[in-house]
Design a protein around this motif. Structure first.
Motif, PDB file in Angstrom:
ATOM      1  N   ALA A 188     -30.282  11.753  -2.971  1.00  0.00           N
ATOM      2  CA  ALA A 188     -31.666  11.272  -2.924  1.00  0.00           C
ATOM      3  C   ALA A 188     -31.841  10.246  -1.805  1.00  0.00           C
ATOM      4  O   ALA A 188     -32.838  10.276  -1.070  1.00  0.00           O
ATOM      5  CB  ALA A 188     -32.048  10.659  -4.263  1.00  0.00           C
ATOM      6  N   ARG A 189     -30.863   9.357  -1.649  1.00  0.00           N
ATOM      7  CA  ARG A 189     -30.946   8.340  -0.598  1.00  0.00           C
ATOM      8  C   ARG A 189     -30.947   8.986   0.785  1.00  0.00           C
ATOM      9  O   ARG A 189     -31.730   8.618   1.656  1.00  0.00           O
ATOM     10  CB  ARG A 189     -29.762   7.376  -0.721  1.00  0.00           C
ATOM     11  CG  ARG A 189     -29.812   6.212   0.260  1.00  0.00           C
ATOM     12  CD  ARG A 189     -28.560   5.372   0.194  1.00  0.00           C
ATOM     13  NE  ARG A 189     -27.354   6.083   0.628  1.00  0.00           N
ATOM     14  CZ  ARG A 189     -27.037   6.333   1.906  1.00  0.00           C
ATOM     15  NH1 ARG A 189     -27.845   5.942   2.873  1.00  0.00           N
ATOM     16  NH2 ARG A 189     -25.936   6.976   2.208  1.00  0.00           N
ATOM     17  N   LEU A 190     -30.095   9.990   0.975  1.00  0.00           N
ATOM     18  CA  LEU A 190     -30.025  10.669   2.271  1.00  0.00           C
ATOM     19  C   LEU A 190     -31.298  11.458   2.567  1.00  0.00           C
ATOM     20  O   LEU A 190     -31.768  11.479   3.707  1.00  0.00           O
ATOM     21  CB  LEU A 190     -28.802  11.583   2.312  1.00  0.00           C
ATOM     22  CG  LEU A 190     -27.459  10.862   2.411  1.00  0.00           C
ATOM     23  CD1 LEU A 190     -26.317  11.806   2.069  1.00  0.00           C
ATOM     24  CD2 LEU A 190     -27.276  10.268   3.799  1.00  0.00           C
ATOM     25  N   LYS A 191     -31.861  12.097   1.552  1.00  0.00           N
ATOM     26  CA  LYS A 191     -33.117  12.831   1.759  1.00  0.00           C
ATOM     27  C   LYS A 191     -34.250  11.884   2.130  1.00  0.00           C
ATOM     28  O   LYS A 191     -35.077  12.189   2.987  1.00  0.00           O
ATOM     29  CB  LYS A 191     -33.490  13.623   0.501  1.00  0.00           C
ATOM     30  CG  LYS A 191     -32.668  14.863   0.302  1.00  0.00           C
ATOM     31  CD  LYS A 191     -33.116  15.586  -0.948  1.00  0.00           C
ATOM     32  CE  LYS A 191     -32.304  16.824  -1.205  1.00  0.00           C
ATOM     33  NZ  LYS A 191     -32.730  17.533  -2.410  1.00  0.00           N
ATOM     34  N   GLU A 192     -34.289  10.744   1.464  1.00  0.00           N
ATOM     35  CA  GLU A 192     -35.324   9.750   1.760  1.00  0.00           C
ATOM     36  C   GLU A 192     -35.165   9.211   3.182  1.00  0.00           C
ATOM     37  O   GLU A 192     -36.144   9.064   3.908  1.00  0.00           O
ATOM     38  CB  GLU A 192     -35.233   8.601   0.761  1.00  0.00           C
ATOM     39  CG  GLU A 192     -36.352   7.598   0.883  1.00  0.00           C
ATOM     40  CD  GLU A 192     -36.256   6.518  -0.187  1.00  0.00           C
ATOM     41  OE1 GLU A 192     -36.414   5.345   0.187  1.00  0.00           O
ATOM     42  OE2 GLU A 192     -36.029   6.867  -1.355  1.00  0.00           O
ATOM     43  N   ALA A 193     -33.934   8.955   3.588  1.00  0.00           N
ATOM     44  CA  ALA A 193     -33.679   8.468   4.941  1.00  0.00           C
ATOM     45  C   ALA A 193     -34.065   9.529   5.966  1.00  0.00           C
ATOM     46  O   ALA A 193     -34.626   9.210   7.024  1.00  0.00           O
ATOM     47  CB  ALA A 193     -32.216   8.081   5.092  1.00  0.00           C
ATOM     48  N   ALA A 194     -33.782  10.797   5.661  1.00  0.00           N
ATOM     49  CA  ALA A 194     -34.129  11.886   6.576  1.00  0.00           C
ATOM     50  C   ALA A 194     -35.639  12.029   6.712  1.00  0.00           C
ATOM     51  O   ALA A 194     -36.144  12.333   7.802  1.00  0.00           O
ATOM     52  CB  ALA A 194     -33.517  13.190   6.089  1.00  0.00           C
ATOM     53  N   ALA A 195     -36.366  11.781   5.635  1.00  0.00           N
ATOM     54  CA  ALA A 195     -37.827  11.899   5.667  1.00  0.00           C
ATOM     55  C   ALA A 195     -38.451  10.844   6.582  1.00  0.00           C
ATOM     56  O   ALA A 195     -39.540  11.055   7.122  1.00  0.00           O
ATOM     57  CB  ALA A 195     -38.395  11.774   4.258  1.00  0.00           C
ATOM     58  N   GLN A 196     -37.765   9.737   6.768  1.00  0.00           N
ATOM     59  CA  GLN A 196     -38.284   8.657   7.611  1.00  0.00           C
ATOM     60  C   GLN A 196     -38.034   8.909   9.095  1.00  0.00           C
ATOM     61  O   GLN A 196     -38.616   8.223   9.938  1.00  0.00           O
ATOM     62  CB  GLN A 196     -37.624   7.318   7.221  1.00  0.00           C
ATOM     63  CG  GLN A 196     -37.810   6.924   5.775  1.00  0.00           C
ATOM     64  CD  GLN A 196     -39.270   6.687   5.431  1.00  0.00           C
ATOM     65  OE1 GLN A 196     -40.006   6.107   6.216  1.00  0.00           O
ATOM     66  NE2 GLN A 196     -39.684   7.152   4.264  1.00  0.00           N
ATOM     67  N   LEU A 197     -37.165   9.870   9.417  1.00  0.00           N
ATOM     68  CA  LEU A 197     -36.796  10.127  10.807  1.00  0.00           C
ATOM     69  C   LEU A 197     -37.603  11.279  11.395  1.00  0.00           C
ATOM     70  O   LEU A 197     -37.996  12.201  10.676  1.00  0.00           O
ATOM     71  CB  LEU A 197     -35.311  10.479  10.900  1.00  0.00           C
ATOM     72  CG  LEU A 197     -34.324   9.377  10.548  1.00  0.00           C
ATOM     73  CD1 LEU A 197     -32.909   9.946  10.521  1.00  0.00           C
ATOM     74  CD2 LEU A 197     -34.416   8.235  11.543  1.00  0.00           C
ATOM     75  N   PRO A 198     -37.819  11.250  12.703  1.00  0.00           N
ATOM     76  CA  PRO A 198     -38.457  12.402  13.361  1.00  0.00           C
ATOM     77  C   PRO A 198     -37.447  13.550  13.442  1.00  0.00           C
ATOM     78  O   PRO A 198     -36.231  13.333  13.317  1.00  0.00           O
ATOM     79  CB  PRO A 198     -38.788  11.870  14.760  1.00  0.00           C
ATOM     80  CG  PRO A 198     -37.807  10.778  14.999  1.00  0.00           C
ATOM     81  CD  PRO A 198     -37.526  10.169  13.647  1.00  0.00           C
ATOM     82  N   TYR A 239     -28.385  13.897   8.136  1.00  0.00           N
ATOM     83  CA  TYR A 239     -28.690  13.353   6.809  1.00  0.00           C
ATOM     84  C   TYR A 239     -28.971  14.462   5.809  1.00  0.00           C
ATOM     85  O   TYR A 239     -28.503  14.417   4.673  1.00  0.00           O
ATOM     86  CB  TYR A 239     -29.885  12.399   6.868  1.00  0.00           C
ATOM     87  CG  TYR A 239     -29.589  11.024   7.415  1.00  0.00           C
ATOM     88  CD1 TYR A 239     -28.335  10.668   7.890  1.00  0.00           C
ATOM     89  CD2 TYR A 239     -30.576  10.063   7.471  1.00  0.00           C
ATOM     90  CE1 TYR A 239     -28.073   9.411   8.388  1.00  0.00           C
ATOM     91  CE2 TYR A 239     -30.337   8.791   7.976  1.00  0.00           C
ATOM     92  CZ  TYR A 239     -29.066   8.474   8.434  1.00  0.00           C
ATOM     93  OH  TYR A 239     -28.825   7.227   8.923  1.00  0.00           O
ATOM     94  N   LEU A 240     -29.733  15.464   6.223  1.00  0.00           N
ATOM     95  CA  LEU A 240     -30.042  16.576   5.321  1.00  0.00           C
ATOM     96  C   LEU A 240     -28.791  17.383   4.979  1.00  0.00           C
ATOM     97  O   LEU A 240     -28.615  17.819   3.837  1.00  0.00           O
ATOM     98  CB  LEU A 240     -31.115  17.479   5.941  1.00  0.00           C
ATOM     99  CG  LEU A 240     -32.498  16.857   6.052  1.00  0.00           C
ATOM    100  CD1 LEU A 240     -33.442  17.778   6.818  1.00  0.00           C
ATOM    101  CD2 LEU A 240     -33.063  16.537   4.680  1.00  0.00           C
ATOM    102  N   ARG A 241     -27.909  17.568   5.955  1.00  0.00           N
ATOM    103  CA  ARG A 241     -26.666  18.293   5.697  1.00  0.00           C
ATOM    104  C   ARG A 241     -25.803  17.532   4.699  1.00  0.00           C
ATOM    105  O   ARG A 241     -25.241  18.109   3.773  1.00  0.00           O
ATOM    106  CB  ARG A 241     -25.884  18.503   6.992  1.00  0.00           C
ATOM    107  CG  ARG A 241     -24.621  19.309   6.754  1.00  0.00           C
ATOM    108  CD  ARG A 241     -23.759  19.525   7.979  1.00  0.00           C
ATOM    109  NE  ARG A 241     -24.517  19.763   9.179  1.00  0.00           N
ATOM    110  CZ  ARG A 241     -24.197  19.244  10.373  1.00  0.00           C
ATOM    111  NH1 ARG A 241     -23.157  18.465  10.502  1.00  0.00           N
ATOM    112  NH2 ARG A 241     -24.921  19.511  11.434  1.00  0.00           N
ATOM    113  N   ARG A 242     -25.716  16.228   4.870  1.00  0.00           N
ATOM    114  CA  ARG A 242     -24.918  15.421   3.944  1.00  0.00           C
ATOM    115  C   ARG A 242     -25.529  15.406   2.545  1.00  0.00           C
ATOM    116  O   ARG A 242     -24.806  15.372   1.540  1.00  0.00           O
ATOM    117  CB  ARG A 242     -24.743  14.010   4.481  1.00  0.00           C
ATOM    118  CG  ARG A 242     -23.812  14.015   5.691  1.00  0.00           C
ATOM    119  CD  ARG A 242     -23.337  12.656   6.037  1.00  0.00           C
ATOM    120  NE  ARG A 242     -22.398  12.736   7.147  1.00  0.00           N
ATOM    121  CZ  ARG A 242     -22.126  11.733   7.942  1.00  0.00           C
ATOM    122  NH1 ARG A 242     -22.718  10.570   7.765  1.00  0.00           N
ATOM    123  NH2 ARG A 242     -21.266  11.865   8.916  1.00  0.00           N
ATOM    124  N   ALA A 243     -26.849  15.449   2.468  1.00  0.00           N
ATOM    125  CA  ALA A 243     -27.512  15.520   1.160  1.00  0.00           C
ATOM    126  C   ALA A 243     -27.158  16.839   0.472  1.00  0.00           C
ATOM    127  O   ALA A 243     -26.855  16.869  -0.727  1.00  0.00           O
ATOM    128  CB  ALA A 243     -29.015  15.377   1.314  1.00  0.00           C
TER     129      ALA A 243
END
Length: 86
Positions: free
Chosen positions: A23-33, A41-45
């Protein structure tokens, strides 16, 4: 000099920690272009979610140990001999 490992006592289960990390990685990915960092980040999630599924499968009560190859071949020979005499 003997090195000692730092031991931590986890208050959450492995499943919970994996879910939080995903969840943390998905949220961080959502903040990035869109780009390489976001994809990382999405791969690690996805990897954390996959690890959670594998752990769930491994700890399930229905999981059976693998049958030794030797036992499988002996069983096939026994079936062949029974089929020939029947």
């Amino acid at each position: 000099m003997i090195k000692r490992r730092n031991r931590t006592k986890h208050t959450k289960t492995f499943e919970e920690r994996l879910a939080e990390e995903a969840a943390r990685l998905k949220e961080a990915a959502a903040q990035l272009p869109p780009g390489a960092q976001r994809e990382l980040y999405l791969r690690r999630a996805r990897q954390a979610e996959t690890a959670s599924h594998i752990n769930e499968w491994l700890t399930s009560p229905g999981l059976q140990p693998p049958i030794a190859l030797e036992n499988m071949q002996v069983g096939k020979r026994a079936k062949r001999h029974r089929g020939a005499s029947d």
